[in-house]
Design a protein around this motif. Structure first.
Motif, PDB file in Angstrom:
ATOM      1  N   LEU A 204      22.256 -10.969 -10.215  1.00 54.45           N
ATOM      2  CA  LEU A 204      21.942 -12.149 -11.420  1.00 54.45           C
ATOM      3  C   LEU A 204      20.558 -11.553 -11.992  1.00 54.45           C
ATOM      4  O   LEU A 204      19.773 -11.293 -11.463  1.00 54.45           O
ATOM      5  CB  LEU A 204      21.914 -13.442 -11.054  1.00 54.45           C
ATOM      6  CG  LEU A 204      23.319 -14.086 -10.459  1.00 54.45           C
ATOM      7  CD1 LEU A 204      23.185 -15.595 -10.244  1.00 54.45           C
ATOM      8  CD2 LEU A 204      24.653 -13.757 -11.253  1.00 54.45           C
ATOM      9  N   ASN A 205      20.912 -11.562 -13.555  1.00 58.57           N
ATOM     10  CA  ASN A 205      19.783 -11.478 -14.287  1.00 58.57           C
ATOM     11  C   ASN A 205      18.951 -12.771 -14.303  1.00 58.57           C
ATOM     12  O   ASN A 205      19.404 -13.874 -13.908  1.00 58.57           O
ATOM     13  CB  ASN A 205      19.909 -10.842 -15.740  1.00 58.57           C
ATOM     14  CG  ASN A 205      20.583 -11.728 -16.580  1.00 58.57           C
ATOM     15  OD1 ASN A 205      20.621 -12.805 -16.516  1.00 58.57           O
ATOM     16  ND2 ASN A 205      21.683 -10.830 -17.389  1.00 58.57           N
ATOM     17  N   LYS A 206      17.825 -13.068 -14.808  1.00 60.87           N
ATOM     18  CA  LYS A 206      16.942 -14.237 -14.945  1.00 60.87           C
ATOM     19  C   LYS A 206      17.667 -15.239 -15.685  1.00 60.87           C
ATOM     20  O   LYS A 206      17.825 -16.312 -15.181  1.00 60.87           O
ATOM     21  CB  LYS A 206      15.575 -13.780 -15.631  1.00 60.87           C
ATOM     22  CG  LYS A 206      14.871 -14.955 -15.491  1.00 60.87           C
ATOM     23  CD  LYS A 206      13.495 -14.699 -16.239  1.00 60.87           C
ATOM     24  CE  LYS A 206      12.597 -13.806 -15.452  1.00 60.87           C
ATOM     25  NZ  LYS A 206      11.315 -13.529 -16.136  1.00 60.87           N
ATOM     26  N   GLU A 207      18.374 -14.873 -16.954  1.00 60.51           N
ATOM     27  CA  GLU A 207      19.249 -15.757 -17.473  1.00 60.51           C
ATOM     28  C   GLU A 207      20.208 -16.415 -16.907  1.00 60.51           C
ATOM     29  O   GLU A 207      20.651 -17.486 -16.867  1.00 60.51           O
ATOM     30  CB  GLU A 207      19.630 -15.256 -18.989  1.00 60.51           C
ATOM     31  CG  GLU A 207      19.169 -16.337 -20.039  1.00 60.51           C
ATOM     32  CD  GLU A 207      19.323 -15.812 -21.660  1.00 60.51           C
ATOM     33  OE1 GLU A 207      20.059 -14.760 -21.678  1.00 60.51           O
ATOM     34  OE2 GLU A 207      18.465 -16.050 -22.418  1.00 60.51           O
ATOM     35  N   GLU A 208      20.996 -15.534 -16.481  1.00 62.40           N
ATOM     36  CA  GLU A 208      22.167 -16.096 -15.334  1.00 62.40           C
ATOM     37  C   GLU A 208      21.752 -16.677 -14.204  1.00 62.40           C
ATOM     38  O   GLU A 208      22.400 -17.862 -13.961  1.00 62.40           O
ATOM     39  CB  GLU A 208      22.948 -14.701 -14.967  1.00 62.40           C
ATOM     40  CG  GLU A 208      23.544 -13.950 -15.988  1.00 62.40           C
ATOM     41  CD  GLU A 208      24.038 -12.813 -15.420  1.00 62.40           C
ATOM     42  OE1 GLU A 208      25.006 -12.054 -16.147  1.00 62.40           O
ATOM     43  OE2 GLU A 208      23.720 -12.144 -14.599  1.00 62.40           O
ATOM     44  N   ARG A 209      20.502 -16.440 -13.681  1.00 62.79           N
ATOM     45  CA  ARG A 209      20.324 -17.416 -12.346  1.00 62.79           C
ATOM     46  C   ARG A 209      19.889 -18.688 -12.882  1.00 62.79           C
ATOM     47  O   ARG A 209      20.014 -19.734 -12.508  1.00 62.79           O
ATOM     48  CB  ARG A 209      18.966 -16.664 -11.766  1.00 62.79           C
ATOM     49  CG  ARG A 209      18.147 -17.500 -10.985  1.00 62.79           C
ATOM     50  CD  ARG A 209      19.018 -17.840  -9.663  1.00 62.79           C
ATOM     51  NE  ARG A 209      19.520 -16.619  -8.820  1.00 62.79           N
ATOM     52  CZ  ARG A 209      20.600 -16.776  -7.861  1.00 62.79           C
ATOM     53  NH1 ARG A 209      20.849 -18.127  -7.481  1.00 62.79           N
ATOM     54  NH2 ARG A 209      20.890 -15.799  -7.288  1.00 62.79           N
ATOM     55  N   HIS A 239      27.501 -15.528 -20.451  1.00 57.17           N
ATOM     56  CA  HIS A 239      26.878 -15.699 -19.263  1.00 57.17           C
ATOM     57  C   HIS A 239      27.988 -16.310 -18.306  1.00 57.17           C
ATOM     58  O   HIS A 239      27.982 -15.982 -16.996  1.00 57.17           O
ATOM     59  CB  HIS A 239      25.746 -16.520 -19.366  1.00 57.17           C
ATOM     60  CG  HIS A 239      24.489 -15.882 -19.871  1.00 57.17           C
ATOM     61  ND1 HIS A 239      24.426 -14.385 -19.680  1.00 57.17           N
ATOM     62  CD2 HIS A 239      23.406 -16.220 -20.687  1.00 57.17           C
ATOM     63  CE1 HIS A 239      23.275 -14.243 -20.272  1.00 57.17           C
ATOM     64  NE2 HIS A 239      22.591 -15.259 -20.971  1.00 57.17           N
ATOM     65  N   ASN A 242      30.271 -13.673 -17.029  1.00 63.58           N
ATOM     66  CA  ASN A 242      29.634 -12.803 -16.072  1.00 63.58           C
ATOM     67  C   ASN A 242      29.435 -13.332 -14.705  1.00 63.58           C
ATOM     68  O   ASN A 242      29.775 -12.751 -13.730  1.00 63.58           O
ATOM     69  CB  ASN A 242      28.113 -12.459 -16.635  1.00 63.58           C
ATOM     70  CG  ASN A 242      28.261 -11.437 -17.854  1.00 63.58           C
ATOM     71  OD1 ASN A 242      29.368 -10.765 -17.819  1.00 63.58           O
ATOM     72  ND2 ASN A 242      27.162 -11.346 -18.520  1.00 63.58           N
ATOM     73  N   LYS A 246      31.410 -12.062 -11.182  1.00 61.42           N
ATOM     74  CA  LYS A 246      30.403 -11.935 -10.129  1.00 61.42           C
ATOM     75  C   LYS A 246      30.669 -12.812  -8.956  1.00 61.42           C
ATOM     76  O   LYS A 246      29.909 -12.803  -7.795  1.00 61.42           O
ATOM     77  CB  LYS A 246      29.056 -11.860 -10.606  1.00 61.42           C
ATOM     78  CG  LYS A 246      28.700 -10.894 -11.465  1.00 61.42           C
ATOM     79  CD  LYS A 246      27.116 -10.903 -11.994  1.00 61.42           C
ATOM     80  CE  LYS A 246      26.863  -9.653 -12.817  1.00 61.42           C
ATOM     81  NZ  LYS A 246      25.287 -10.068 -13.293  1.00 61.42           N
TER      82      LYS A 246
END
Length: 261
Positions: A204-209, A239, A242, A246
């Motif tokens: 996960l990128n920061k925004e997804e997290r 998001h 995604n 995932k």
């Protein structure tokens, strides 16, 4: 996030019904309960685990000021000047329960301050209520343990009023247009999230997290996620897709919820 919403909604409804809300001014559920009571034009009492001149946490100093301005109270058994310490908070919980007709546990792990308060309530002969949650949410485990031990399950503010109205007059005529707090979806309305493997590249990128942190184990609507995440609708949609690809969340008829892995 769901727990914060529930605490606010229940406190707002109960305060609008004539009950004073007592809590500990801590971050999270406590703060949401105080804010809900104030939103319902009711009174709320904050019991501190330190001296009354050492409002803790500091970020709740404006909340403490509003409590006083709206007719509530800030109280403590500790002398003025006492700094907050980890041993003080479990000690003050017996005061919260002792002052109350009943205690509502909104969320709590099996080993948590919430359950300490519930135990004190039982010793003091107070009513203990709790809100059921997802069996996959670790913060619901304490609530489910209390239910097994005889606590009363509640799903709305009205449930609590019905239980306690014999102890305190219920001012129905003053409710006006306050909506009933009924935040819980049926736990049986959807099959339980299926345990599955997560793709190896599911990083996960920061925004997804950050978005994932706003999604609980019970379904959350798009409107709720838009409000919590402060993202645009288009970015939120990307998001969410995604996160679903995932295998961190899934979409249900009631919204998006976390998957257990």
């Amino acid at each position: 996030p769901g727990g914060l919403d529930n605490a606010f909604a229940f406190a707002r409804y109960l305060a609008s019904s004539g009950f004073a809300i007592t809590s500990g001014l801590a971050l999270g559920i406590d703060g949401a309960a105080h804010e809900g009571a104030l939103s319902g034009n009711g009174e709320t009492i904050a019991v501190l685990g330190c001296g009354i001149d050492k409002v803790y946490p500091r970020r709740h100093q404006p909340l403490a000021k509003e409590i006083l301005e709206k007719g509530g109270a800030i109280i403590s058994e500790f002398p003025v000047g006492t700094e907050p310490g980890p041993e003080c908070f479990p000690q003050r919980n017996r005061i919260i329960s002792g002052m109350s007709l009943g205690v509502l546990v909104v969320e709590g792990a099996v080993k948590s301050g919430s359950l300490i308060t519930a135990r004190e309530s039982m010793k003091q002969g107070r009513e203990v209520f709790t809100i059921p949650g997802s069996i996959h949410n670790p913060l619901s485990k304490g609530c489910h343990k209390l239910l097994k031990e005889g606590a009363t399950l509640v799903e709305s503010g009205q449930d609590l009023v019905d239980e306690l109205q014999g102890l305190m007059a219920f001012k129905a005529e003053e409710l006006g247009d306050v909506e009933k707090a009924n935040p819980q979806q049926s736990l049986l309305s959807e099959p339980l999230p299926v345990k599955k493997s997560r793709p190896e590249n599911a990083v996960l990128n920061k925004e997804e997290r950050r978005l994932l942190d706003t999604i609980g184990y019970d379904p959350e609507s798009m409107d709720t996620l838009l409000r919590r995440s402060q993202l645009s609708a288009s970015k939120l949609g990307v998001h969410l897709m995604n996160l679903e690809l995932k295998s961190y969340i899934r979409q249900t008829a009631y919204g998006y919820e976390r998957l257990r892995i």
